[in-house]
Each structure stands twice: as C-alpha cells, then as structure tokens.
Write a protein that holds these residues in place. Structure first.
Motif, short mmCIF file in Angstrom:
data_model
loop_
_atom_site.label_atom_id
_atom_site.label_comp_id
_atom_site.label_asym_id
_atom_site.label_seq_id
_atom_site.Cartn_x
_atom_site.Cartn_y
_atom_site.Cartn_z
N HIS A 112 0.80 -1.23 0.00
CA HIS A 112 0.00 0.00 0.00
C HIS A 112 0.83 1.29 0.00
O HIS A 112 0.56 2.21 -0.76
N ILE A 113 1.81 1.39 0.90
CA ILE A 113 2.61 2.62 1.01
C ILE A 113 4.09 2.30 0.94
O ILE A 113 4.52 1.16 1.12
N ASP A 131 2.34 7.11 -1.47
CA ASP A 131 1.40 6.03 -1.80
C ASP A 131 2.09 5.15 -2.83
O ASP A 131 2.82 5.63 -3.69
N SER A 134 -1.66 2.37 -4.66
CA SER A 134 -2.71 1.53 -4.05
C SER A 134 -4.06 1.83 -4.69
O SER A 134 -4.29 2.92 -5.20
N THR A 138 -4.09 6.66 0.04
CA THR A 138 -3.53 6.80 1.39
C THR A 138 -3.93 8.16 1.95
O THR A 138 -3.78 9.18 1.28
N TYR A 140 -3.02 10.95 4.68
CA TYR A 140 -1.92 11.42 5.52
C TYR A 140 -2.42 12.66 6.25
O TYR A 140 -2.72 13.67 5.60
N TYR A 144 -5.62 13.17 1.32
CA TYR A 144 -5.19 12.11 0.41
C TYR A 144 -3.86 12.48 -0.23
O TYR A 144 -3.65 13.63 -0.63
N ILE A 159 -1.41 8.09 9.48
CA ILE A 159 -1.52 7.54 8.13
C ILE A 159 -2.65 6.53 8.17
O ILE A 159 -2.69 5.67 9.05
N ILE A 161 -4.40 3.62 5.89
CA ILE A 161 -4.36 2.79 4.68
C ILE A 161 -5.51 1.80 4.79
O ILE A 161 -5.61 1.06 5.77
#
Length: 170
Positions: A112-113, A131, A134, A138, A140, A144, A159, A161
């Motif tokens: 994902h990250i 990101d 994904s 994500t 943060y 986004y 964060i 996810i």
C-alpha cells in the motif's frame, strides 16, 4: 535548545543541538559574523583549555517506527523502520511488502505505502512517505496523497491505509 553568548559581540543565541552535524568545529555568529568554535561532546569531557569553546551534544541518530492501532480484525503492532525503502501493506503470501501488517482489512493493499528512510546531513534521519499506487489511496493527516506525492513524516503523523490507522513515531 541551549542558550549561548557570542564571545565576540556578546549577542545571546539559541542553538538547536539536534540540527548540528557531527564533526562541526565552528559556526558563524549571525550578528558579527565571527566564527564561534564548538566541541561536540560524546559522553566525555572536552578539552577545556580554550575558554571560548561552546560545548554541544550531537543529535541522537534514531530511525522512526510505525504503530498500527488495534481494531476489529487488526491487532496492535509496531514496526521499526530500517534505513532504505520499506513497502508496507497487508500480510499475504502474494505480498512483496517488506513490512506486512497482520489484518483482515481487505481495503488495504498488499503493498500500500512506501517509506524511505535517509540519513540527513546532520547525522539524523528523514522519513519520506508516498502512496505505492494503491487502489484505495492513502490518507496522511486527513489529506489524500496524490499520485507521485512524497511527504516528510513528523512525529505523531497519522496515516490511514484502507480502514487501518497507523501512527509514525520518531
């Protein structure tokens, strides 16, 4: 932060020890531009023959970690971040992530990250989040991350996810 006085013009200065690079021997006074000699103390006494030398302690060289908040189907977990690139995602036999989160959260990608840990010029570490293409993006700190966007992580940044909440700690 420590308070010092320039030995030449007597101006008061505040110095953040954490931002001084190892091996620093002097810095310029912002007022009179004279070089102020310094000695970085590493747990031992410095040579006190030069009374105008300012003694400072270098920054700790610590890398951050990711904390996974527990939720339904996701136990609490902590992962130290090694120097270099870490791919973080859902634990799976098909995953190529270097940090795998044990979770039932199917909205979290297997990769994902991405967090890159680099040494900075002061001897500390910087942590860069992006990101990793994904499907569900994500979040943060409630925003986004855009495709290709990279942010510098700060202590206690959040964060998200999938539906899983992570916290960065330095």
């Amino acid at each position: 932060m420590i308070s010092i006085k320039c030995p030449y013009c007597q101006v008061g200065l505040k110095v953040d020890e954490g931002k001084l690079p190892l091996g620093l021997t002097s810095f310029k006074c912002p007022k009179c531009k004279q070089a102020i000699p310094v000695s970085l103390v590493l747990g031992k006494k410095a040579d006190m023959d030069e009374p105008e030398t300012v003694l400072l302690h270098p920054a700790a060289e610590e890398r951050g970690r990711i904390i996974v908040f527990p939720a339904a189907g996701t136990p609490g977990q902590t992962f130290p971040l090694p120097e270099g690139i870490s791919i973080i995602g859902r634990k799976s036999t098909a995953s190529k992530a270097t940090i795998m989160i044990e979770t039932d959260d199917r909205s979290m990608s297997r990769e994902h990250i991405r967090i890159e840990v680099k040494k900075d010029m002061h001897g500390g570490y910087k942590h860069y989040l992006s990101d990793n293409k994904s499907k569900n993006h994500t979040l943060y700190n409630s925003n986004y991350l855009e495709d290709g966007e990279m942010v510098v992580l700060n202590n206690n940044d959040e964060i998200i996810i999938g539906h899983t909440i992570l916290r960065f700690q330095s």
